[in-house]
Scaffold this motif. Structure first.
Motif, PDB file in Angstrom:
ATOM      1  N   ARG A  42       0.813  -1.226   0.000  1.00 16.51           N
ATOM      2  CA  ARG A  42       0.000   0.000   0.000  1.00 16.51           C
ATOM      3  C   ARG A  42       0.842   1.269   0.000  1.00 16.51           C
ATOM      4  N   SER A  43       2.118   1.154   0.224  1.00 17.03           N
ATOM      5  CA  SER A  43       2.974   2.330   0.339  1.00 17.03           C
ATOM      6  C   SER A  43       3.054   3.088  -0.985  1.00 17.03           C
ATOM      7  N   ASP A  44       3.544   4.320  -0.909  1.00 12.67           N
ATOM      8  CA  ASP A  44       3.708   5.146  -2.109  1.00 12.67           C
ATOM      9  C   ASP A  44       4.742   4.553  -3.056  1.00 12.67           C
ATOM     10  N   LEU A  45       5.695   3.792  -2.521  1.00 16.86           N
ATOM     11  CA  LEU A  45       6.723   3.192  -3.371  1.00 16.86           C
ATOM     12  C   LEU A  45       6.147   2.144  -4.311  1.00 16.86           C
ATOM     13  N   VAL A  46       5.220   1.335  -3.808  1.00 17.70           N
ATOM     14  CA  VAL A  46       4.654   0.243  -4.604  1.00 17.70           C
ATOM     15  C   VAL A  46       3.315   0.664  -5.213  1.00 17.70           C
ATOM     16  N   GLY A  47       2.461   1.255  -4.386  1.00 17.04           N
ATOM     17  CA  GLY A  47       1.189   1.770  -4.865  1.00 17.04           C
ATOM     18  C   GLY A  47       0.177   0.720  -5.275  1.00 17.04           C
ATOM     19  N   ALA A  48       0.312  -0.472  -4.800  1.00 18.23           N
ATOM     20  CA  ALA A  48      -0.628  -1.545  -5.137  1.00 18.23           C
ATOM     21  C   ALA A  48      -1.625  -1.724  -3.990  1.00 18.23           C
ATOM     22  N   ALA A  49      -2.583  -2.578  -4.227  1.00 17.28           N
ATOM     23  CA  ALA A  49      -3.525  -2.921  -3.164  1.00 17.28           C
ATOM     24  C   ALA A  49      -2.808  -3.811  -2.149  1.00 17.28           C
ATOM     25  N   GLY A  50      -3.225  -3.709  -0.906  1.00 15.56           N
ATOM     26  CA  GLY A  50      -2.638  -4.555   0.125  1.00 15.56           C
ATOM     27  C   GLY A  50      -3.162  -5.974   0.023  1.00 15.56           C
ATOM     28  N   VAL A  51      -2.844  -6.770   1.016  1.00 16.23           N
ATOM     29  CA  VAL A  51      -3.329  -8.145   1.069  1.00 16.23           C
ATOM     30  C   VAL A  51      -4.835  -8.090   1.337  1.00 16.23           C
ATOM     31  N   PRO A  52      -5.639  -8.688   0.474  1.00 17.96           N
ATOM     32  CA  PRO A  52      -7.089  -8.650   0.672  1.00 17.96           C
ATOM     33  C   PRO A  52      -7.487  -9.304   2.002  1.00 17.96           C
ATOM     34  N   GLY A  53      -8.323  -8.615   2.757  1.00 18.50           N
ATOM     35  CA  GLY A  53      -8.818  -9.165   4.020  1.00 18.50           C
ATOM     36  C   GLY A  53      -7.798  -9.190   5.133  1.00 18.50           C
ATOM     37  N   ASP A  54      -6.748  -8.380   5.015  1.00 17.29           N
ATOM     38  CA  ASP A  54      -5.702  -8.430   6.041  1.00 17.29           C
ATOM     39  C   ASP A  54      -6.237  -8.116   7.431  1.00 17.29           C
ATOM     40  N   PHE A  55      -7.153  -7.172   7.532  1.00 16.72           N
ATOM     41  CA  PHE A  55      -7.695  -6.833   8.854  1.00 16.72           C
ATOM     42  C   PHE A  55      -8.526  -7.984   9.433  1.00 16.72           C
ATOM     43  N   GLU A  56      -9.209  -8.726   8.568  1.00 18.14           N
ATOM     44  CA  GLU A  56      -9.957  -9.899   9.044  1.00 18.14           C
ATOM     45  C   GLU A  56      -9.006 -10.967   9.559  1.00 18.14           C
ATOM     46  N   LEU A  57      -7.939 -11.190   8.822  1.00 13.02           N
ATOM     47  CA  LEU A  57      -6.952 -12.180   9.244  1.00 13.02           C
ATOM     48  C   LEU A  57      -6.294 -11.774  10.558  1.00 13.02           C
ATOM     49  N   VAL A  58      -6.011 -10.480  10.708  1.00 15.04           N
ATOM     50  CA  VAL A  58      -5.404  -9.994  11.951  1.00 15.04           C
ATOM     51  C   VAL A  58      -6.354 -10.242  13.122  1.00 15.04           C
ATOM     52  N   GLN A  59      -7.629  -9.936  12.949  1.00 15.42           N
ATOM     53  CA  GLN A  59      -8.600 -10.130  14.036  1.00 15.42           C
ATOM     54  C   GLN A  59      -8.682 -11.594  14.450  1.00 15.42           C
ATOM     55  N   MET A  60      -8.858 -12.463  13.465  1.00 12.23           N
ATOM     56  CA  MET A  60      -9.046 -13.884  13.781  1.00 12.23           C
ATOM     57  C   MET A  60      -7.770 -14.498  14.353  1.00 12.23           C
ATOM     58  N   ALA A  61      -6.640 -14.240  13.718  1.00 11.57           N
ATOM     59  CA  ALA A  61      -5.390 -14.878  14.143  1.00 11.57           C
ATOM     60  C   ALA A  61      -4.919 -14.370  15.501  1.00 11.57           C
ATOM     61  N   THR A  62      -5.153 -13.104  15.796  1.00 16.61           N
ATOM     62  CA  THR A  62      -4.743 -12.565  17.096  1.00 16.61           C
ATOM     63  C   THR A  62      -5.530 -13.229  18.222  1.00 16.61           C
ATOM     64  N   ALA A  63      -6.819 -13.407  18.025  1.00 16.93           N
ATOM     65  CA  ALA A  63      -7.633 -14.077  19.049  1.00 16.93           C
ATOM     66  C   ALA A  63      -7.163 -15.513  19.253  1.00 16.93           C
ATOM     67  N   ILE A  64      -6.929 -16.213  18.161  1.00 17.85           N
ATOM     68  CA  ILE A  64      -6.478 -17.606  18.258  1.00 17.85           C
ATOM     69  C   ILE A  64      -5.114 -17.675  18.950  1.00 17.85           C
ATOM     70  N   ALA A  65      -4.193 -16.792  18.560  1.00 16.98           N
ATOM     71  CA  ALA A  65      -2.856 -16.797  19.163  1.00 16.98           C
ATOM     72  C   ALA A  65      -2.927 -16.515  20.661  1.00 16.98           C
ATOM     73  N   ALA A  66      -3.762 -15.571  21.063  1.00 18.11           N
ATOM     74  CA  ALA A  66      -3.883 -15.257  22.493  1.00 18.11           C
ATOM     75  C   ALA A  66      -4.336 -16.491  23.271  1.00 18.11           C
ATOM     76  N   PHE A  67      -5.312 -17.206  22.740  1.00 15.15           N
ATOM     77  CA  PHE A  67      -5.769 -18.423  23.405  1.00 15.15           C
ATOM     78  C   PHE A  67      -4.706 -19.521  23.368  1.00 15.15           C
ATOM     79  N   CYS A  68      -3.821 -19.489  22.373  1.00 12.71           N
ATOM     80  CA  CYS A  68      -2.722 -20.467  22.320  1.00 12.71           C
ATOM     81  C   CYS A  68      -1.723 -20.246  23.454  1.00 12.71           C
ATOM     82  N   PHE A  69      -1.541 -18.997  23.864  1.00  9.38           N
ATOM     83  CA  PHE A  69      -0.536 -18.675  24.884  1.00  9.38           C
ATOM     84  C   PHE A  69      -1.046 -18.865  26.308  1.00  9.38           C
ATOM     85  N   LEU A  70      -2.344 -18.745  26.521  1.00  9.34           N
ATOM     86  CA  LEU A  70      -2.889 -18.779  27.880  1.00  9.34           C
ATOM     87  C   LEU A  70      -2.596 -20.071  28.650  1.00  9.34           C
ATOM     88  N   PRO A  71      -2.728 -21.254  28.035  1.00  7.81           N
ATOM     89  CA  PRO A  71      -2.435 -22.471  28.820  1.00  7.81           C
ATOM     90  C   PRO A  71      -0.974 -22.532  29.284  1.00  7.81           C
TER      91      PRO A  71
END
Length: 167
Positions: A42-71
């Motif tokens: 997304r930067s000015d250097l490249v100017g392309a679209a980012g990874v589609p759905g990156d914010f969705e992946l961040v939300q889901m994976a962060t929740a899963i990772a947090a639960f992975c660390f708790l035990p």
């Protein structure tokens, strides 16, 4: 169950918990790499679209990772606790008090697991998907439910260890 068999079972449990924590770490490393790639695209250097759905992946994976660390955190006694009033008590008493709170934590995590499972079932029944990727919403919720069961089990194991500890 005999003592050696019980110890072998618990050491196997510890190894499984460590493996789950490592999976959580790998998930976060992968996630961080994906975010760097998406932002770079997304930067000015490249100017392309980012990874589609990156914010969705961040939300889901962060929740899963947090639960992975708790035990792992629970088994290593890494959770925050306040011992202001119990610091001067004998070790055996402190262990019993900590064991009671570990049992309470295990029960609360069992409740969380149950409610996550109910939520996963509702998301499945409604056919709910993420907006960009169209990924079924029930999958990460169900994974977190399973991991919450593991957190509860870790809390009960840690309580058992405290109760069996010699002062």
């Amino acid at each position: 169950m005999t003592q050696p068999n019980q110890e072998r079972l618990l050491s196997g449990f510890d190894r499984a918990v460590e493996a789950v924590a490592l999976i959580g770490g790998l998930l976060l490393i992968t996630l961080a790499t994906m975010v760097v790639v998406s932002v770079t695209l997304r930067s000015d250097l490249v100017g392309a679209a980012g990874v589609p759905g990156d914010f969705e992946l961040v939300q889901m994976a962060t929740a899963i990772a947090a639960f992975c660390f708790l035990p792992y955190c629970q088994l290593k006694r890494g959770n925050i606790f306040v011992d202001t009033f119990t610091l001067r008590l004998p070790l055996r008493w402190r262990n019993w008090i900590d064991a009671v709170w570990d049992i309470v934590y295990g029960l609360v995590m069992a409740l969380v697991a149950w409610r996550l499972a109910v939520g996963a079932r509702a998301a499945l029944a409604s056919g709910e998907n993420t907006m960009v990727l169209g990924f079924p919403s029930y999958v990460p919720i169900a994974l977190c439910a399973v991991l919450a069961v593991l957190v509860a089990a870790a809390a009960f194991v840690s309580a058992r260890r405290l109760i069996g500890a010699r002062a």
